[in-house]
Design a protein around this motif. Structure first.
Motif, PDB file in Angstrom:
ATOM      1  N   GLU A  46      38.939  61.480  36.971  1.00  0.00           N
ATOM      2  CA  GLU A  46      38.652  60.240  37.689  1.00  0.00           C
ATOM      3  C   GLU A  46      37.615  60.459  38.791  1.00  0.00           C
ATOM      4  O   GLU A  46      36.725  59.615  38.990  1.00  0.00           O
ATOM      5  CB  GLU A  46      39.950  59.679  38.268  1.00  0.00           C
ATOM      6  CG  GLU A  46      40.922  59.209  37.194  1.00  0.00           C
ATOM      7  CD  GLU A  46      42.305  58.899  37.742  1.00  0.00           C
ATOM      8  OE1 GLU A  46      42.495  58.975  38.981  1.00  0.00           O
ATOM      9  OE2 GLU A  46      43.211  58.605  36.927  1.00  0.00           O
ATOM     10  N   ASP A  87      48.443  66.201  36.105  1.00  0.00           N
ATOM     11  CA  ASP A  87      48.064  65.236  37.143  1.00  0.00           C
ATOM     12  C   ASP A  87      46.729  65.618  37.791  1.00  0.00           C
ATOM     13  O   ASP A  87      45.862  64.765  38.014  1.00  0.00           O
ATOM     14  CB  ASP A  87      49.148  65.150  38.218  1.00  0.00           C
ATOM     15  CG  ASP A  87      50.405  64.444  37.733  1.00  0.00           C
ATOM     16  OD1 ASP A  87      50.337  63.774  36.682  1.00  0.00           O
ATOM     17  OD2 ASP A  87      51.441  64.558  38.407  1.00  0.00           O
ATOM     18  N   SER A  98      43.195  63.609  37.764  1.00  0.00           N
ATOM     19  CA  SER A  98      42.548  63.248  39.030  1.00  0.00           C
ATOM     20  C   SER A  98      41.108  63.754  39.070  1.00  0.00           C
ATOM     21  O   SER A  98      40.210  63.076  39.589  1.00  0.00           O
ATOM     22  CB  SER A  98      43.329  63.831  40.216  1.00  0.00           C
ATOM     23  OG  SER A  98      44.605  63.235  40.306  1.00  0.00           O
TER      24      SER A  98
END
Length: 205
Positions: A167, A160, A164
């Motif tokens: 992004e 995760d 992140s």
């Protein structure tokens, strides 16, 4: 574009994974260049910090050794934070070299890429040492099951956080978000800001 965000994050996490394993066999090294050199050095401070923290919690370690460990922890932690800033500075340089500028109204993120890379570094250390627990011969199946569940959660958190970071880097490249380097300003290590240090200096003078 200055870099491929997905490829860069994969390169960073692979470096962290590989060096954790290697440094348990040989002295910590840093054969990398550019941004990866900075990433590796920051990761190395986390590696050294992790093992000093283990020593500090042993009930068999005497007070004199604890004092030495505490000073080492303070030094490694300061270096760790300094290199978080250096990673962010290196990323700013990459963006500037590609003439990437924040768009009007670009937003700030709650943490910088350097901070996320630091968290990935710590997670790689946690996963390595959790896996060591599975290889112990002095524990029962219940212990191994508990460790296995923790490892699964660690891998989920790592995935995760990696996504992140990808992004965030994409948003920085597009100008949708801006990057600022925030100085940690650790007061306890600064002789001019820590009362116990500057008062001591006055007494010594």
């Amino acid at each position: 574009m200055p870099f491929d965000s997905q490829a860069l994050v994969q390169q960073i996490t692979q470096l962290q994974h590989d060096t954790v394993a290697r440094w348990h066999q040989v002295d910590p090294d840093n054969p990398y260049d550019g941004l990866m050199n900075t990433v590796c050095q920051q990761h190395q401070f986390n590696f050294l910090l992790w093992h000093e923290e283990d020593i500090a919690r042993s009930p068999e370690v005497g007070d004199e050794r604890i004092a030495q460990v505490k000073r080492a922890i303070d030094g490694y932690n300061q270096n760790r934070n300094d290199y978080i800033e250096r990673m962010d500075e290196a990323l700013l340089d990459l963006l500037a070299d590609a003439d990437v500028k924040p768009e009007p109204g670009a937003r700030l993120n709650t943490e910088t890429p350097g901070s996320a890379i630091d968290r990935l570094s710590i997670m790689s250390l946690r996963i390595y040492h959790m896996n060591e627990q599975l290889d112990r011969t002095d524990v029962d199946q219940l212990h191994r099951q508990s460790v296995g569940e923790k490892i699964a959660r660690c891998h989920l958190q790592h995935a995760d956080l990696s996504q992140s970071l990808v992004e965030l880097l994409d948003e920085l490249k597009s100008g949708e978000k801006m990057l600022r380097v925030y100085r940690q300003m650790k007061m306890y290590n600064d002789p001019s800001l820590n009362p116990y240090l500057y008062k001591g200096l006055r007494k010594a003078g």
